[in-house]
Design an enzyme around this catalytic site. Structure first.
Site, PDB file in Angstrom:
ATOM      1  N   HIS A  26      29.231  44.733  51.575  1.00 52.55           N
ATOM      2  CA  HIS A  26      28.662  43.528  50.984  1.00 52.55           C
ATOM      3  C   HIS A  26      27.856  42.782  52.051  1.00 52.55           C
ATOM      4  CE1 HIS A  26      32.177  44.592  48.582  1.00 52.55           C
ATOM      5  NE2 HIS A  26      31.645  43.931  47.567  1.00 52.55           N
ATOM      6  N   HIS A 261      24.659  41.640  46.798  1.00 54.25           N
ATOM      7  CA  HIS A 261      26.071  41.275  46.851  1.00 54.25           C
ATOM      8  C   HIS A 261      26.954  42.420  47.327  1.00 54.25           C
ATOM      9  CE1 HIS A 261      30.160  40.327  45.543  1.00 54.25           C
ATOM     10  NE2 HIS A 261      29.797  39.062  45.509  1.00 54.25           N
ATOM     11  N   SER A 385      67.493  25.649  38.283  1.00 50.11           N
ATOM     12  CA  SER A 385      67.887  26.955  37.761  1.00 50.11           C
ATOM     13  C   SER A 385      67.957  28.015  38.854  1.00 50.11           C
ATOM     14  CB  SER A 385      66.900  27.417  36.682  1.00 50.11           C
ATOM     15  OG  SER A 385      66.911  26.551  35.572  1.00 50.11           O
ATOM     16  N   GLU A 411      53.423  29.820  40.174  1.00 45.38           N
ATOM     17  CA  GLU A 411      54.097  30.975  40.773  1.00 45.38           C
ATOM     18  C   GLU A 411      53.194  31.780  41.707  1.00 45.38           C
ATOM     19  OE1 GLU A 411      56.171  29.983  36.923  1.00 45.38           O
ATOM     20  OE2 GLU A 411      54.081  30.335  37.514  1.00 45.38           O
ATOM     21  N   HIS A 473      61.761  35.971  28.547  1.00 47.09           N
ATOM     22  CA  HIS A 473      62.317  35.613  29.850  1.00 47.09           C
ATOM     23  C   HIS A 473      63.240  36.686  30.427  1.00 47.09           C
ATOM     24  CE1 HIS A 473      60.603  31.796  28.857  1.00 47.09           C
ATOM     25  NE2 HIS A 473      61.171  31.157  29.858  1.00 47.09           N
TER      26      HIS A 473
END
Length: 665
Positions: A26, A261, A385, A411, A473
């Protein structure tokens, strides 16, 4: 006198020549950001090419890692141990100039980048580490931790969702030592980004709470110098300098286009670019005066010597703190660590608690945290939890240091930030969420493993045992999937002793990350002798030997299914069938043991059964095609955990029946 444009053109020449020779890479970004790079690296960045690991250096992260030749050119020109021959070997086998920057391979590369946006999140982690360590160790007159983190980023980084996660948190925390340079060239692989990326980036970052300097001409050295000075002057907010640039600046027909690019310019365009830039030197040839102007070895050595003098004074005035600081940045564990671990393992074994392993994980933090001040971590809005807040946790906030991070529901950002903290040195970080949500963060886990860094990932609620939250879950494929990541040790302990041993092993390991998987539900404590406790660190061991003679079958189990294996062994013994139970909390660690040990634990010619509340295919490597696996190869259901174990036939009775089937073959 050599002009700054000529110095920038040295970057452009090396980038286009290396990409052209490799016929891969690139060139556009390095050529477009060359002027920004010259400004940062020659006038603002504090570093020492002779010692890339000098602690108080400024960190530099190339988040838009596809433009790796920008970084390689900078490292080569400023005097790092990266020769022109390595530049010539760009993207070739075993070179130090791979397609994307790789931590641990090329001197001066702070983190592995390429997956867009993650370098930006790593930089946030580095800035958090600087904040935490400065708050802990600096004393009046002795700012021994005092450096900036610079990060280059492009449109792709900002389109990736992780940029929102990380930059939002950075703004909330007011990370004033973090400075981003945004390469606003309006081009990505598919063309002009105006068709798919029309965000008002300055206002977006202002909304995060960043100090934003918009509309800076990325080819105007005076404007760039002024912007960087302004960014460093703001200490209560991270800064984003929005630089308007031309991709592949200097290329007569490809500048400003997507053609520059991700592919070589072509021999004709390279020649035309040389003429346009006035760069009248052969490929890979840099004039002496250019090298001399770029050379940062003397200035870097002087900066490090100045810091060494400061630290010597610090050590005299604050000897205990200096000794602790030296230990921490060296990555060494505290004196007496082994003895402490043996003591708390013994106490945990004597207590013989039956609790959820997530609670056992919290117990481990309570036992290890007081002697491990470098431990820092948090949860993605699931602290109650995941059980990640222990009694010594102190939240890191906008105006203070600390050892606990409220990551929010981020997360992916969390795990990439954890990687950045680990890369910085001086801290051992962990981040926590539900195991199912490891999917959000998977590429950050992969990058931690690729870099082989000491980053810890805590994943609770690891099976159908979590119950009523249902299949969205309940992890089915996750444990097996994580075990497929090379260099990632995945621990799934079965009780308080194994949980503590898993934490200890993850902390002690310096050549790779760990994922620690814990249950929501209670899991029965298992008695052990001293040898068995010691054997936990080998990844798999004989937890219960067969009664009455040599084992006819081996039952391999992990985590919350270990009690089922123990129950099946007992039931089989009543029928005269001798079964051994092997607890295997970490398959990768077990696989690294010598062949003799593995054979002693899993002897050849003995029927094998594995039990884990997850997909079954993974366990075939241990039980073979003639063995049996008790598990789940479909998604779960919403119901109380005990009912689900019965519904899916993950029971003592079915494990015993599986042993009989294996013996009948």
């Amino acid at each position: 006198m050599t002009s700054r444009s000529e110095l920038s053109n040295a970057i452009r020449a090396l980038a286009m020549d290396a990409v052209q020779q490799a016929n891969s890479g690139h060139p556009g970004m390095p050529m477009g950001m060359a002027d920004i790079a010259e400004t940062v690296w020659r006038h603002h960045l504090r570093h020492n090419p002779a010692n890339p690991g000098w602690f108080n250096r400024d960190r530099f992260v190339l988040s838009n890692g596809h433009g790796s030749m920008l970084l390689y050119a900078l490292l080569h020109l400023t005097g790092y141990a990266l020769s022109i021959d390595e530049i010539r070997r760009f993207r070739q086998l075993h070179s130090k100039t791979p397609g994307h920057p790789e931590y641990g391979l090329t001197p001066g590369v702070e983190t592995t980048t390429g997956p867009l946006g993650q370098g930006l999140a790593n930089a946030v982690g580095m800035a958090i580490a600087e904040r935490a360590l400065a708050a802990e160790f600096n004393r009046p007159g002795f700012a021994v931790v005092d450096h900036h983190t610079y990060v280059f980023l492009g449109d792709g980084c900002l389109m990736e969702g992780i940029s929102h996660e990380a930059c939002s948190l950075a703004g909330t925390l007011g990370l004033g030592k973090l400075i981003g340079c945004y390469d606003d060239n309006g081009i990505s692989i598919d063309g002009k980004v105006e068709g798919w990326f029309t965000d008002d980036t300055p206002r977006r970052f202002e909304a995060y709470g960043w100090h934003v300097i918009p509309n800076v001409d990325g080819h105007d050295f005076a404007a760039l110098d002024a912007a960087l000075a302004a960014a460093k002057a703001v200490t209560d907010r991270p800064s984003l300098i929005c630089c308007k640039t031309v991709i592949a600046k200097g290329a007569p027909t490809k500048a400003g286009s997507a053609k520059a690019h991700g592919e070589a310019l072509g021999a004709a365009e390279v020649a035309a670019t040389r003429a346009a830039l006035g760069w009248n030197h052969p490929a890979f040839e840099i004039p002496r005066e250019i090298y001399a102007a770029w050379d940062a070895r003397a200035s870097g050595a002087a900066r490090e010597a100045e810091w060494n003098g400061l630290f010597a004074g610090y050590a005299k005035a604050h000897p205990a703190e200096a000794s602790e600081f030296t230990r921490r940045i060296g990555g060494e564990l505290p004196a007496g660590w082994r003895e402490h671990c043996a003591k708390v393992l013994g106490a945990t074994r004597a207590k013989a608690e039956t609790v959820a392993t997530r609670k056992a994980s919290l117990n481990s933090l309570e036992l290890l945290g007081p002697v491990l001040p470098e431990l820092i971590g948090g949860s993605a809005d699931l602290a109650g939890s995941n059980y990640t807040i222990w009694s010594g946790s102190k939240p890191l906030a906008r105006a203070s240091g600390g050892n606990y991070l409220y990551f929010g529901v981020r997360e992916f950002g969390m795990c990439a930030i954890v990687n950045g903290i680990a890369l910085h040195a001086g801290l051992i970080p962990y981040g926590a969420t539900f195991l199912t949500f490891s999917d959000y963060a998977r590429n950050a886990l992969r990058m931690a493993a690729l870099m082989r860094i000491r980053a810890l990932f805590v994943f609770t609620h690891d099976s159908i045992g979590l119950g009523e939250d249902g299949p969205t879950h309940q992890s089915i494929e996750h444990a097996a999937s994580l075990r497929l990541i090379p260099h990632l040790d995945v621990w799934r302990p079965c009780d308080t002793v194994e949980s503590l041993a898993a934490w200890i092993a993850a902390i002690e390991r310096r050549d790779g990350p760990a994922a620690l998987l814990f249950s929501r539900q209670n899991v029965a404590f298992q008695p052990r002798d001293d040898a068995q406790v010691e054997a936990i660190r080998r990844g798999g061991y004989v937890l219960a030997e067969a009664d009455g003679g040599a084992a006819q079958a081996v039952i391999i189990a992990t985590g919350s299914e270990v009690p089922l294996a123990i129950g099946a062994r007992r039931a089989l013994a009543g029928e005269g069938i001798r079964a051994r139970v092997v607890s295997m909390p970490c398959t990768s660690v077990f696989d690294r043991q010598d062949a003799g040990y593995r054979e002693a634990v899993l002897p050849e010619g003995v029927a094998r059964v594995a039990v884990e509340a997850g997909v079954t295919d993974f366990w075939r490597k241990y039980v073979g095609l003639d063995g049996e696996v008790v598990g789940i190869d479909r998604y779960g259901e919403s119901a109380p955990g005990p009912e689900l174990y019965k519904f899916f036939d993950i029971t003592v009775e079915n494990v015993a029946a599986a042993v009989k089937r294996a013996l009948a073959r």
